[in-house]
Scaffold this active site. Structure first.
Site, PDB file in Angstrom:
ATOM      1  N   ASP A 114       0.838  -1.194   0.000  1.00 18.45           N
ATOM      2  CA  ASP A 114       0.000   0.000   0.000  1.00 18.45           C
ATOM      3  C   ASP A 114       0.873   1.244   0.000  1.00 18.45           C
ATOM      4  O   ASP A 114       2.082   1.179   0.258  1.00 18.45           O
ATOM      5  CB  ASP A 114      -0.921   0.010   1.236  1.00 18.45           C
ATOM      6  N   LYS A 115       0.214   2.367  -0.287  1.00 20.11           N
ATOM      7  CA  LYS A 115       0.862   3.679  -0.262  1.00 20.11           C
ATOM      8  C   LYS A 115       0.101   4.555   0.715  1.00 20.11           C
ATOM      9  O   LYS A 115      -1.116   4.413   0.863  1.00 20.11           O
ATOM     10  CB  LYS A 115       0.779   4.286  -1.667  1.00 20.11           C
ATOM     11  N   HIS A 116       0.820   5.448   1.385  1.00 19.65           N
ATOM     12  CA  HIS A 116       0.121   6.448   2.202  1.00 19.65           C
ATOM     13  C   HIS A 116       0.755   7.803   1.928  1.00 19.65           C
ATOM     14  O   HIS A 116       1.973   7.913   1.828  1.00 19.65           O
ATOM     15  CB  HIS A 116       0.228   6.113   3.696  1.00 19.65           C
ATOM     16  N   SER A 117      -0.105   8.808   1.810  1.00 20.13           N
ATOM     17  CA  SER A 117       0.407  10.159   1.580  1.00 20.13           C
ATOM     18  C   SER A 117       0.089  11.014   2.789  1.00 20.13           C
ATOM     19  O   SER A 117      -0.943  10.827   3.443  1.00 20.13           O
ATOM     20  CB  SER A 117      -0.250  10.715   0.315  1.00 20.13           C
ATOM     21  N   THR A 160      -9.178  10.650  -0.226  1.00 19.69           N
ATOM     22  CA  THR A 160      -9.547   9.664  -1.243  1.00 19.69           C
ATOM     23  C   THR A 160     -10.990   9.178  -1.055  1.00 19.69           C
ATOM     24  O   THR A 160     -11.711   8.941  -2.030  1.00 19.69           O
ATOM     25  CB  THR A 160      -8.551   8.480  -1.176  1.00 19.69           C
ATOM     26  N   ARG A 211      -5.401  14.719  20.991  1.00 18.70           N
ATOM     27  CA  ARG A 211      -4.320  15.566  20.459  1.00 18.70           C
ATOM     28  C   ARG A 211      -4.885  16.805  19.773  1.00 18.70           C
ATOM     29  O   ARG A 211      -4.354  17.905  19.911  1.00 18.70           O
ATOM     30  CB  ARG A 211      -3.490  14.775  19.433  1.00 18.70           C
ATOM     31  N   SER A 241       0.432   7.297  14.819  1.00 22.68           N
ATOM     32  CA  SER A 241      -0.938   7.438  14.346  1.00 22.68           C
ATOM     33  C   SER A 241      -1.086   6.915  12.914  1.00 22.68           C
ATOM     34  O   SER A 241      -1.943   6.077  12.618  1.00 22.68           O
ATOM     35  CB  SER A 241      -1.341   8.922  14.422  1.00 22.68           C
ATOM     36  N   LYS A 293      -2.577   2.588  11.715  1.00 24.39           N
ATOM     37  CA  LYS A 293      -3.685   2.283  10.791  1.00 24.39           C
ATOM     38  C   LYS A 293      -3.181   1.518   9.570  1.00 24.39           C
ATOM     39  O   LYS A 293      -3.808   0.568   9.104  1.00 24.39           O
ATOM     40  CB  LYS A 293      -4.363   3.591  10.370  1.00 24.39           C
ATOM     41  N   LYS A 294      -2.046   1.940   9.041  1.00 26.37           N
ATOM     42  CA  LYS A 294      -1.533   1.278   7.835  1.00 26.37           C
ATOM     43  C   LYS A 294      -1.102  -0.161   8.141  1.00 26.37           C
ATOM     44  O   LYS A 294      -1.370  -1.076   7.368  1.00 26.37           O
ATOM     45  CB  LYS A 294      -0.347   2.070   7.266  1.00 26.37           C
TER      46      LYS A 294
HETATM   47  N1  URA Z   1      -2.677  11.803   9.825  1.00 26.35           N
HETATM   48  C1  URA Z   1      -2.923  10.881  10.777  1.00 26.35           C
HETATM   49  O1  URA Z   1      -3.569   9.873  10.534  1.00 26.35           O
HETATM   50  N2  URA Z   1      -2.429  11.083  12.022  1.00 26.35           N
HETATM   51  C2  URA Z   1      -1.703  12.178  12.344  1.00 26.35           C
HETATM   52  O2  URA Z   1      -1.267  12.299  13.453  1.00 26.35           O
HETATM   53  C3  URA Z   1      -1.459  13.141  11.339  1.00 26.35           C
HETATM   54  C4  URA Z   1      -1.956  12.918  10.071  1.00 26.35           C
END
Ligand code: URA
Length: 438
Positions: free
Chosen positions: A82-85, A122, A170, A185, A189-190
């Site tokens: 996967d990719k995350h931006s 997305t 936060r 964070s 999730k990833k």
């Molecule tokens: N995106 C996230 O999911 N978590 C963060 O802390 C900042 C950006």
């Protein structure tokens, strides 16, 4: 150990053990740790920072606070990637990358989000495809990944639930801007996707989430180090966000550009460069390509042969969208009432763009949310945005604005005109990719 004793260690600059971090995160997940305790811990981490080992403990504990996707029983014959931006404006890469790497043999269980701040999401873009289901049940999700090679879904409450509570705290305690906390964070999730490999697109520039180049580099290094420690092979690319990435910014408009890209009808060179670099890295990390040239050849062939577009069509259909979406996208994507170009009274070279302001202007048009409960207007945004370096005459359109009425068209026109610098000065091009962090 009492939660306040764990917080005290961090408050005093000590190093937390895996067990202590796990105990804290368990309390967060089970709601036995109060919001005040979460706030105190986040502030202690903000000031005293974490060592890589602690950051990894925090990331994995948050990942394990909910369901972690398991792929062993799916018998997939390729890597799970996967990719995350970190978020951008006109960043529609996910819609192109997922079917392209899937067409080359990878599997992509992509969990994506809604727009955040001035950046698009997305999930919002996909809601422009009628019927597209971003919350399939776990069995269906697995079936789609196996048959279509990729799926793009939203975050369900059972994935990294500790992050949800920590992030909410936060957000209201001035502790968002911590590299330690951002790393945990994003990665919690990833990594809950059960990935073999991840590529991070860390944006740099005036439309980026991180304020300086140095901060972007620090975040990229932190993510790469922690993800690799946690067993997911990860590389980060630092990419330019000093102008809108695609030619468009807006939900339905960006989906149109992504489909046109996959069909070979409209290829923005900057978007192509960033997308290809991210895709290539995934094929190399996933051992589907021996080097960059090999990866590039495979990806270009997937585009030229129409295979990547077929994979996108399959993904759309299996997620509930129209079976003929890729062929007849204009019949399905909503259009705004007012669609017309905007011109500048200045002539010269388009030398700079305040990209963040363009993102904010899309929200002003109704294409993003001011508050979490807002409904978004999928039809609005900017299209045919000129790239930096273009010579602008009085009759050169800067962009085409899609708006719900004349008044919001005018506000978006004013916002774009204020966001760009057009004069006789010299233009210093910025690279599409600044750095690769392995
Ligand atoms: N995106 C996230 O999911 N978590 C963060 O802390 C900042 C950006």
């Amino acid at each position: 150990m009492l939660i306040q004793e764990i917080i005290k260690i961090k408050r005093d600059g000590g190093e937390l053990s895996a067990k202590q971090v796990q105990e804290f995160v368990k309390g967060v997940t089970e709601d036995t740790t109060s919001e005040g305790q979460i706030a105190a811990m986040c502030m202690a981490i903000f000031f005293n920072k974490m060592k890589i080992a602690e950051r990894t403990h925090l990331t994995t504990a948050m990942r394990d606070s909910g369901r972690v996707l398991q792929w062993a029983d799916a018998n997939l014959d390729g890597p799970i990637v996967d990719k995350h931006s970190t978020g951008g404006v006109g960043d529609v890469v996910s819609l192109m990358l997922a079917p392209m790497v899937a067409a080359c043999g990878a599997y992509v269980p992509m969990i994506s989000g809604r727009g955040l701040g001035h950046t698009g999401g997305t999930l919002d873009k996909l809601s422009a495809i009628p019927g597209f289901d971003t919350f399939p049940d776990p069995d269906k999700l697995k079936r789609i990944v196996k048959s279509a090679g990729g799926v793009i879904i939203g975050q369900t409450p059972d994935l990294a639930p500790a992050d949800k509570r920590i992030y909410a705290t936060r957000d209201i305690t001035a502790t968002v801007e911590s590299i330690d906390l951002i790393t945990a964070s994003i990665l919690s999730k990833k990594l809950a996707e059960g990935l073999d490999s991840l590529v991070m697109d860390v944006k740099v520039g005036n439309g980026a989430f991180m304020p300086t180049y140095e901060d972007s580099v620090a975040l990229a290094k932190s993510i790469v180090e922690v993800a690799n420690h946690a067993g997911c092979q990860t590389t980060a690319l630092l990419t330019d966000m000093n102008q809108v990435l695609a030619s468009s910014a807006g939900n339905a408009i960006e989906v149109r550009e992504a489909v046109q890209y996959l069909r070979g009808e409209n290829i923005n060179p900057r978007l192509h460069a960033v997308n290809m670099a991210l895709c290539e890295q995934l094929l190399i990390n996933g051992k589907l390509a021996k080097d960059k040239a090999d990866a590039n050849a495979q990806l270009q062939s997937a585009l030229d042969s129409g295979k990547a577009a077929e994979y996108f069509a399959k993904m759309v259909t299996e997620q509930g969208g129209p079976a003929d979406f890729v062929d007849n996208y204009d019949n399905y994507l909503v259009k705004a009432n007012v669609i017309k170009p905007v011109f500048s009274s200045n002539v010269g070279t388009l030398r700079a763009m305040d990209t963040r302001s363009v993102g904010v202007a899309v929200i002003g048009l109704g294409g993003g949310r001011r508050v979490a409960t807002d409904e978004i207007d999928l039809s609005v945004g900017y299209d045919e945005i000129l790239p930096l370096g273009t010579k602008v005459e009085k009759d050169t359109p800067l962009a085409v604005i899609h708006a719900k009425d004349e008044q919001s068209w005018q506000a978006a026109a004013d916002a774009l005109l204020n966001a760009v610098t057009i004069d006789e000065g010299t233009y210093e091009p910025t690279p599409e990719i600044y750095e690769v962090v392995e």
